[in-house]
Design a protein around this motif. Structure first.
Motif, PDB file in Angstrom:
ATOM      1  N   ARG A 138       6.905 -13.213   1.481  1.00 36.28           N
ATOM      2  CA  ARG A 138       6.613 -11.953   2.167  1.00 36.28           C
ATOM      3  C   ARG A 138       6.280 -10.855   1.162  1.00 36.28           C
ATOM      4  NH1 ARG A 138       7.708  -9.757   7.512  1.00 36.28           N
ATOM      5  NH2 ARG A 138       7.601  -7.485   7.411  1.00 36.28           N
ATOM      6  N   LYS A 139       7.041 -10.793   0.071  1.00 36.22           N
ATOM      7  CA  LYS A 139       6.766  -9.792  -0.957  1.00 36.22           C
ATOM      8  C   LYS A 139       5.375  -9.991  -1.555  1.00 36.22           C
ATOM      9  CE  LYS A 139       8.496  -7.970  -5.365  1.00 36.22           C
ATOM     10  NZ  LYS A 139       9.543  -8.100  -6.417  1.00 36.22           N
ATOM     11  N   PHE A 140       5.020 -11.242  -1.828  1.00 32.84           N
ATOM     12  CA  PHE A 140       3.705 -11.536  -2.402  1.00 32.84           C
ATOM     13  C   PHE A 140       2.593 -11.131  -1.439  1.00 32.84           C
ATOM     14  CE2 PHE A 140       0.035 -14.243  -3.196  1.00 32.84           C
ATOM     15  CZ  PHE A 140      -0.127 -14.106  -4.571  1.00 32.84           C
ATOM     16  N   ALA A 141       2.743 -11.482  -0.156  1.00 31.62           N
ATOM     17  CA  ALA A 141       1.725 -11.140   0.842  1.00 31.62           C
ATOM     18  C   ALA A 141       1.600  -9.635   1.012  1.00 31.62           C
ATOM     19  CB  ALA A 141       2.058 -11.794   2.175  1.00 31.62           C
ATOM     20  N   ASN A 142       2.733  -8.933   1.059  1.00 32.88           N
ATOM     21  CA  ASN A 142       2.704  -7.471   1.195  1.00 32.88           C
ATOM     22  C   ASN A 142       1.985  -6.822   0.029  1.00 32.88           C
ATOM     23  OD1 ASN A 142       3.853  -6.621   3.648  1.00 32.88           O
ATOM     24  ND2 ASN A 142       5.921  -7.039   2.916  1.00 32.88           N
ATOM     25  N   THR A 143       2.250  -7.316  -1.179  1.00 37.02           N
ATOM     26  CA  THR A 143       1.608  -6.765  -2.370  1.00 37.02           C
ATOM     27  C   THR A 143       0.101  -6.959  -2.309  1.00 37.02           C
ATOM     28  OG1 THR A 143       3.580  -7.179  -3.710  1.00 37.02           O
ATOM     29  CG2 THR A 143       1.507  -6.873  -4.886  1.00 37.02           C
ATOM     30  N   HIS A 144      -0.324  -8.150  -1.874  1.00 38.66           N
ATOM     31  CA  HIS A 144      -1.766  -8.412  -1.802  1.00 38.66           C
ATOM     32  C   HIS A 144      -2.433  -7.539  -0.741  1.00 38.66           C
ATOM     33  CE1 HIS A 144      -5.554 -10.527  -2.061  1.00 38.66           C
ATOM     34  NE2 HIS A 144      -5.555 -10.603  -0.733  1.00 38.66           N
ATOM     35  N   LEU A 145      -1.792  -7.393   0.419  1.00 40.16           N
ATOM     36  CA  LEU A 145      -2.370  -6.572   1.483  1.00 40.16           C
ATOM     37  C   LEU A 145      -2.465  -5.110   1.037  1.00 40.16           C
ATOM     38  CD1 LEU A 145      -0.610  -8.037   4.647  1.00 40.16           C
ATOM     39  CD2 LEU A 145      -3.031  -8.183   4.067  1.00 40.16           C
ATOM     40  N   ARG A 146      -1.474  -4.670   0.268  1.00 46.25           N
ATOM     41  CA  ARG A 146      -1.470  -3.282  -0.222  1.00 46.25           C
ATOM     42  C   ARG A 146      -2.580  -3.060  -1.231  1.00 46.25           C
ATOM     43  NH1 ARG A 146       4.004  -3.202  -0.642  1.00 46.25           N
ATOM     44  NH2 ARG A 146       3.859  -3.756  -2.820  1.00 46.25           N
ATOM     45  N   ASN A 147      -2.808  -4.055  -2.086  1.00 46.83           N
ATOM     46  CA  ASN A 147      -3.764  -3.900  -3.185  1.00 46.83           C
ATOM     47  C   ASN A 147      -5.170  -4.367  -2.848  1.00 46.83           C
ATOM     48  OD1 ASN A 147      -1.655  -2.941  -4.753  1.00 46.83           O
ATOM     49  ND2 ASN A 147      -1.200  -4.944  -5.625  1.00 46.83           N
TER      50      ASN A 147
END
Length: 493
Positions: A129-138
């Motif tokens: 979830r952290k990895f996906a959130n970071t990608h969606l943010r960036n």
């Protein structure tokens, strides 16, 4: 000797009766709830309440009979249902650490295997979830990058509507394609034409699986998976559909591997491949190709199904309430005009439109029971004891229609989200994306899509039903609650 004589006198019927009584006693002992466990309706031996449909209307009736926290027995498992804004808030927000895990749902475990984002737990869930959130943010330039892709896709969607030349048409898979293309741009690095047969097939497979997941046979699979898996039924179709979808996703990943450049990632898959390479010495981190397939499926479904279904409800309600459609269009003309596309900065100046979108989400009730959760530790809720490992369902429908929170809960009324001055107001009981640690991963993306697609369509078209075929406001209940297929006429403004 006496005991031996009694046993020798038993015939087959006696032995069968004895075995039945013995199993019945074992079942009663095993299924006995712990002290202060939520009550519920009487259940059948061995089967429990398997003939009770787990739909939001039935759950609302049971909450009226047994209170906001009650239980049902499904086979040997007892499941707790939580209803009403106050109690759901207590579970998801005030006790967010108590009910943060996912139970094993046999029907979906066949495909998702407890890995990925949506149905995983522990470090696997946190890492993915952290990895996906970071990608969606960036992605791109953050929100502006996503906004650009939605605006671009809005133009393609409007062109597809225009090509119908005012005739009645079914917008179902046009909307799914449009919404799916945004998450496709994030995950795959490209969009799919509305005429792409492979992507259209993917959309139809996913839609069928979502609808069939609410069927009685699919629910029975979750109770007796070792028996039902050998029988024909919708569960077989669901598993077959997901196999075809994951095959499609694997092909996309394989294409990425062929020209992957770790120094220049193009999308989520490229970035994930880099992460796999970086963590290859740490297999416990969970970054591998198998998990990538499931994470991609999670993002695809989280980024498409609920938003696309809500947009379909939007068209249904605009056709049923033409006076509200005209008010929205008047606000669009005043704030945006016809010379440019809507953008997210317009939303703060369009309180009525924002209120209409929120009311569509509320009354559309797209995910009535949310995703099941599991008590991650022993907890107390509403005076009841909920043991660790208990599966719970939070009845989001009961929150969105809570008569203590909404002035006219069963009426389509945008005034729910407007104050006395006509300005937008937030409502605490607005929980279509759930709440707490397991809040929908695609919430921010969905909010952007709903505003930009909705305003762009109403800026360009007046929506009306085919004469004599007004879409019904009654939906179809699968895993989500969606409109029946309908025809719409889109006349250029």
């Amino acid at each position: 000797m006496i005991l031996q004589g009694v046993l020798d006198s038993f015939d087959v019927k006696c032995w069968l009766f004895f075995i039945f009584v013995f199993l019945l006693v074992v079942d009663i002992v095993r299924s006995r709830p712990p002290p202060k466990f939520p009550s519920g309706p009487w259940s059948l031996p061995f089967l429990g309440n398997v003939f009770t449909n787990l739909d939001f209307k039935t759950m609302d009736k049971m909450a009226a009979d047994y209170g906001p926290v009650f239980s049902l027995r499904r086979g040997s498992e007892r499941i707790v249902f939580i209803s009403g804004y106050k109690m759901v808030k207590e579970a998801l927000i005030n006790q967010l650490h108590s009910f943060a895990d996912r139970p094993i749902t046999p029907l979906f475990y066949v495909t998702f295997k407890g890995i990925g984002i949506a149905l995983s737990n522990g470090d696997m869930w946190k890492n993915q979830r952290k990895f996906a959130n970071t990608h969606l943010r960036n992605f791109g330039e953050g929100k502006k990058g996503l906004e650009h892709h939605i605006q671009l896709e809005s133009s393609f969607l409007c062109e597809a509507f225009k090509e119908e030349q005012g005739r009645g048409f079914n917008p179902h898979f046009m909307l799914n394609n449009a919404v799916g293309n945004v998450i496709s741009s994030v995950v795959f690095g490209h969009r799919f034409e509305y005429s792409d047969e492979n992507f259209q097939k993917l959309l139809r497979l996913d839609n069928e699986a979502v609808i069939l997941a609410g069927s009685a046979m699919a629910q029975l699979y979750d109770v007796f998976p070792n028996i039902v898996k050998h029988l024909p039924g919708p569960h077989q179709t669901i598993n077959s559909n997901y196999r075809q979808i994951t095959d499609f996703l694997q092909q996309e990943i394989d294409k990425h591997k062929e020209d992957w450049d770790p120094e220049n990632p193009r999308d989520y898959i490229d970035t994930y491949l880099t992460e796999i390479n970086k963590r290859k010495e740490d297999p416990t981190a969970g970054f591998n190709t198998e998990t990538l397939v499931i994470c991609t499926l999670d993002l695809f479904e989280a980024g498409m199904e609920t938003a696309a279904t809500t947009l379909r409800w939007a068209l249904v309600y605009m056709m049923n309430y033409p006076e509200i459609q005209k008010k929205v269009q008047a606000e669009i003309d005043k704030v945006i005009g016809q010379s440019r596309q809507p953008n997210m900065s317009d939303r703060t100046n369009m309180p009525y439109t924002d209120a209409v979108i929120h009311e569509i989400q509320r009354i559309g009730n797209v995910v009535p029971l949310g995703f099941p959760k599991m008590a991650s530790k022993d907890a107390t809720l509403g005076g009841y004891f909920i043991p660790k490992g208990t599966t719970i369902h939070t009845n989001l429908s009961s929150v969105l229609f809570d008569k203590d929170e909404w002035e006219t809960p069963y009426t389509f009324n945008p005034e729910h989200f407007l104050d006395s001055d006509g300005q937008f107001r937030r409502r605490d009981a607005f929980m279509p994306f759930s709440a707490g640690k397991r809040v929908c991963l695609g919430e921010n993306l969905a909010r952007m899509e709903l505003f930009l697609y909705f305003t762009t369509l109403l800026q360009r078209f007046s929506l009306s039903p085919v004469p004599g075929a007004m879409p019904t406001l009654e939906g179809v209940l699968g895993f989500t609650y969606s409109p029946e297929d309908f025809l719409v006429r889109a006349l250029p403004r």
